[in-house]
Design a protein around this motif. Structure first.
Motif, PDB file in Angstrom:
ATOM      1  N   ALA A 168      59.249  35.913  90.207  1.00  0.00           N
ATOM      2  CA  ALA A 168      60.241  36.629  91.016  1.00  0.00           C
ATOM      3  C   ALA A 168      61.651  36.519  90.447  1.00  0.00           C
ATOM      4  O   ALA A 168      62.503  37.372  90.715  1.00  0.00           O
ATOM      5  CB  ALA A 168      60.214  36.106  92.446  1.00  0.00           C
ATOM      6  N   ASN A 169      61.900  35.466  89.661  1.00  0.00           N
ATOM      7  CA  ASN A 169      63.264  35.199  89.186  1.00  0.00           C
ATOM      8  C   ASN A 169      63.355  35.052  87.676  1.00  0.00           C
ATOM      9  O   ASN A 169      64.226  34.346  87.171  1.00  0.00           O
ATOM     10  CB  ASN A 169      63.792  33.916  89.848  1.00  0.00           C
ATOM     11  N   ILE A 170      62.487  35.703  86.936  1.00  0.00           N
ATOM     12  CA  ILE A 170      62.399  35.478  85.493  1.00  0.00           C
ATOM     13  C   ILE A 170      63.718  35.732  84.760  1.00  0.00           C
ATOM     14  O   ILE A 170      64.104  34.960  83.889  1.00  0.00           O
ATOM     15  CB  ILE A 170      61.226  36.263  84.856  1.00  0.00           C
ATOM     16  N   SER A 171      64.445  36.784  85.122  1.00  0.00           N
ATOM     17  CA  SER A 171      65.709  37.075  84.426  1.00  0.00           C
ATOM     18  C   SER A 171      66.716  35.956  84.625  1.00  0.00           C
ATOM     19  O   SER A 171      67.379  35.508  83.680  1.00  0.00           O
ATOM     20  CB  SER A 171      66.297  38.393  84.916  1.00  0.00           C
ATOM     21  N   LYS A 172      66.827  35.476  85.853  1.00  0.00           N
ATOM     22  CA  LYS A 172      67.745  34.376  86.168  1.00  0.00           C
ATOM     23  C   LYS A 172      67.336  33.107  85.421  1.00  0.00           C
ATOM     24  O   LYS A 172      68.178  32.410  84.842  1.00  0.00           O
ATOM     25  CB  LYS A 172      67.750  34.125  87.675  1.00  0.00           C
ATOM     26  N   ILE A 207      59.409  25.674  79.726  1.00  0.00           N
ATOM     27  CA  ILE A 207      60.243  26.789  79.284  1.00  0.00           C
ATOM     28  C   ILE A 207      61.574  26.205  78.823  1.00  0.00           C
ATOM     29  O   ILE A 207      62.285  25.578  79.604  1.00  0.00           O
ATOM     30  CB  ILE A 207      60.463  27.799  80.426  1.00  0.00           C
ATOM     31  N   LEU A 208      61.876  26.376  77.542  1.00  0.00           N
ATOM     32  CA  LEU A 208      63.122  25.884  76.985  1.00  0.00           C
ATOM     33  C   LEU A 208      63.650  26.880  75.977  1.00  0.00           C
ATOM     34  O   LEU A 208      62.920  27.750  75.515  1.00  0.00           O
ATOM     35  CB  LEU A 208      62.940  24.503  76.352  1.00  0.00           C
ATOM     36  N   SER A 209      64.905  26.739  75.628  1.00  0.00           N
ATOM     37  CA  SER A 209      65.523  27.691  74.704  1.00  0.00           C
ATOM     38  C   SER A 209      64.915  27.563  73.312  1.00  0.00           C
ATOM     39  O   SER A 209      64.390  26.512  72.927  1.00  0.00           O
ATOM     40  CB  SER A 209      67.026  27.463  74.629  1.00  0.00           C
ATOM     41  N   ASP A 210      65.033  28.629  72.566  1.00  0.00           N
ATOM     42  CA  ASP A 210      64.547  28.617  71.189  1.00  0.00           C
ATOM     43  C   ASP A 210      65.293  27.568  70.368  1.00  0.00           C
ATOM     44  O   ASP A 210      64.703  26.893  69.529  1.00  0.00           O
ATOM     45  CB  ASP A 210      64.713  30.004  70.563  1.00  0.00           C
ATOM     46  N   LYS A 211      66.568  27.408  70.643  1.00  0.00           N
ATOM     47  CA  LYS A 211      67.388  26.418  69.929  1.00  0.00           C
ATOM     48  C   LYS A 211      66.837  25.007  70.152  1.00  0.00           C
ATOM     49  O   LYS A 211      66.680  24.236  69.210  1.00  0.00           O
ATOM     50  CB  LYS A 211      68.833  26.513  70.407  1.00  0.00           C
ATOM     51  N   LYS A 235      72.462  18.890  82.042  1.00  0.00           N
ATOM     52  CA  LYS A 235      72.031  20.234  81.676  1.00  0.00           C
ATOM     53  C   LYS A 235      70.581  20.229  81.183  1.00  0.00           C
ATOM     54  O   LYS A 235      69.857  21.180  81.365  1.00  0.00           O
ATOM     55  CB  LYS A 235      72.970  20.775  80.599  1.00  0.00           C
ATOM     56  N   ASP A 236      70.154  19.112  80.571  1.00  0.00           N
ATOM     57  CA  ASP A 236      68.807  19.002  80.027  1.00  0.00           C
ATOM     58  C   ASP A 236      67.790  18.511  81.049  1.00  0.00           C
ATOM     59  O   ASP A 236      66.623  18.347  80.719  1.00  0.00           O
ATOM     60  CB  ASP A 236      68.791  18.054  78.829  1.00  0.00           C
ATOM     61  N   GLU A 237      68.227  18.266  82.272  1.00  0.00           N
ATOM     62  CA  GLU A 237      67.316  17.805  83.304  1.00  0.00           C
ATOM     63  C   GLU A 237      66.211  18.840  83.512  1.00  0.00           C
ATOM     64  O   GLU A 237      66.475  20.032  83.564  1.00  0.00           O
ATOM     65  CB  GLU A 237      68.083  17.606  84.608  1.00  0.00           C
ATOM     66  N   ILE A 238      64.998  18.369  83.631  1.00  0.00           N
ATOM     67  CA  ILE A 238      63.875  19.282  83.791  1.00  0.00           C
ATOM     68  C   ILE A 238      63.763  19.689  85.254  1.00  0.00           C
ATOM     69  O   ILE A 238      63.733  18.852  86.148  1.00  0.00           O
ATOM     70  CB  ILE A 238      62.563  18.638  83.315  1.00  0.00           C
ATOM     71  N   LYS A 239      63.697  20.994  85.465  1.00  0.00           N
ATOM     72  CA  LYS A 239      63.526  21.548  86.805  1.00  0.00           C
ATOM     73  C   LYS A 239      62.102  22.063  86.922  1.00  0.00           C
ATOM     74  O   LYS A 239      61.588  22.683  85.997  1.00  0.00           O
ATOM     75  CB  LYS A 239      64.503  22.706  87.033  1.00  0.00           C
ATOM     76  N   TYR A 240      61.489  21.805  88.052  1.00  0.00           N
ATOM     77  CA  TYR A 240      60.137  22.300  88.295  1.00  0.00           C
ATOM     78  C   TYR A 240      60.217  23.608  89.060  1.00  0.00           C
ATOM     79  O   TYR A 240      61.053  23.778  89.942  1.00  0.00           O
ATOM     80  CB  TYR A 240      59.334  21.272  89.088  1.00  0.00           C
ATOM     81  N   ILE A 241      59.335  24.539  88.714  1.00  0.00           N
ATOM     82  CA  ILE A 241      59.308  25.841  89.366  1.00  0.00           C
ATOM     83  C   ILE A 241      57.866  26.314  89.454  1.00  0.00           C
ATOM     84  O   ILE A 241      57.101  26.163  88.491  1.00  0.00           O
ATOM     85  CB  ILE A 241      60.195  26.854  88.598  1.00  0.00           C
ATOM     86  N   VAL A 291      67.857  29.041  81.054  1.00  0.00           N
ATOM     87  CA  VAL A 291      67.246  28.399  79.891  1.00  0.00           C
ATOM     88  C   VAL A 291      68.133  28.583  78.665  1.00  0.00           C
ATOM     89  O   VAL A 291      68.338  27.651  77.882  1.00  0.00           O
ATOM     90  CB  VAL A 291      65.820  28.961  79.655  1.00  0.00           C
ATOM     91  N   LYS A 292      68.666  29.777  78.517  1.00  0.00           N
ATOM     92  CA  LYS A 292      69.546  30.057  77.382  1.00  0.00           C
ATOM     93  C   LYS A 292      70.775  29.146  77.404  1.00  0.00           C
ATOM     94  O   LYS A 292      71.278  28.738  76.358  1.00  0.00           O
ATOM     95  CB  LYS A 292      69.975  31.522  77.401  1.00  0.00           C
ATOM     96  N   SER A 293      71.244  28.792  78.600  1.00  0.00           N
ATOM     97  CA  SER A 293      72.423  27.925  78.713  1.00  0.00           C
ATOM     98  C   SER A 293      72.071  26.444  78.674  1.00  0.00           C
ATOM     99  O   SER A 293      72.943  25.592  78.811  1.00  0.00           O
ATOM    100  CB  SER A 293      73.206  28.252  79.984  1.00  0.00           C
ATOM    101  N   GLY A 294      70.784  26.110  78.493  1.00  0.00           N
ATOM    102  CA  GLY A 294      70.422  24.714  78.279  1.00  0.00           C
ATOM    103  C   GLY A 294      69.465  24.107  79.281  1.00  0.00           C
ATOM    104  O   GLY A 294      69.011  22.983  79.095  1.00  0.00           O
ATOM    105  N   CYS A 295      69.145  24.801  80.355  1.00  0.00           N
ATOM    106  CA  CYS A 295      68.200  24.260  81.342  1.00  0.00           C
ATOM    107  C   CYS A 295      66.781  24.261  80.778  1.00  0.00           C
ATOM    108  O   CYS A 295      66.445  25.082  79.927  1.00  0.00           O
ATOM    109  CB  CYS A 295      68.235  25.098  82.618  1.00  0.00           C
ATOM    110  N   ILE A 296      65.985  23.342  81.270  1.00  0.00           N
ATOM    111  CA  ILE A 296      64.580  23.261  80.895  1.00  0.00           C
ATOM    112  C   ILE A 296      63.769  23.347  82.174  1.00  0.00           C
ATOM    113  O   ILE A 296      64.083  22.680  83.161  1.00  0.00           O
ATOM    114  CB  ILE A 296      64.271  21.938  80.164  1.00  0.00           C
TER     115      ILE A 296
END
Length: 80
Positions: free
Chosen positions: A19-23, A46-50, A6-12, A28-33
């Motif tokens: 185009a996909n900011i909401s998604k 981009i990572l969650s506030d937590k 879940k913490d794996e960093i994805k490049y975008i 990110v809220k669920s743990g993606c970075i």
């Protein structure tokens, strides 16, 4: 600290991010970075506030530990 799948960093790229900011925010809220890239150069993470708060807390602990070490070294030098 181990990195889970879940913490794996994805490049975008920036265009895809726009185009996909909401998604992306939901992920990110669920743990993606995400690492945002412009012209093949990373420009933001981009990572969650937590996660951010956890990183900052760890950084503050390290700073305090470093201060303690520096003070200890200064003290032991004076005693010699």
């Amino acid at each position: 600290m181990a990195v889970s799948k879940k913490d794996e960093i994805k490049y975008i790229n920036i265009n895809e991010l726009q185009a996909n900011i909401s998604k992306i925010i939901k992920e990110v809220k669920s743990g993606c970075i995400y690492k945002a890239v412009r012209y093949s150069e990373p420009v933001a993470v981009i990572l969650s506030d937590k996660k951010y708060e956890k990183i900052m807390a760890s950084l503050n602990e390290l700073r305090a530990a470093c201060r303690s070490c520096v003070l200890y070294v200064k003290k032991t030098r004076r005693e010699k």
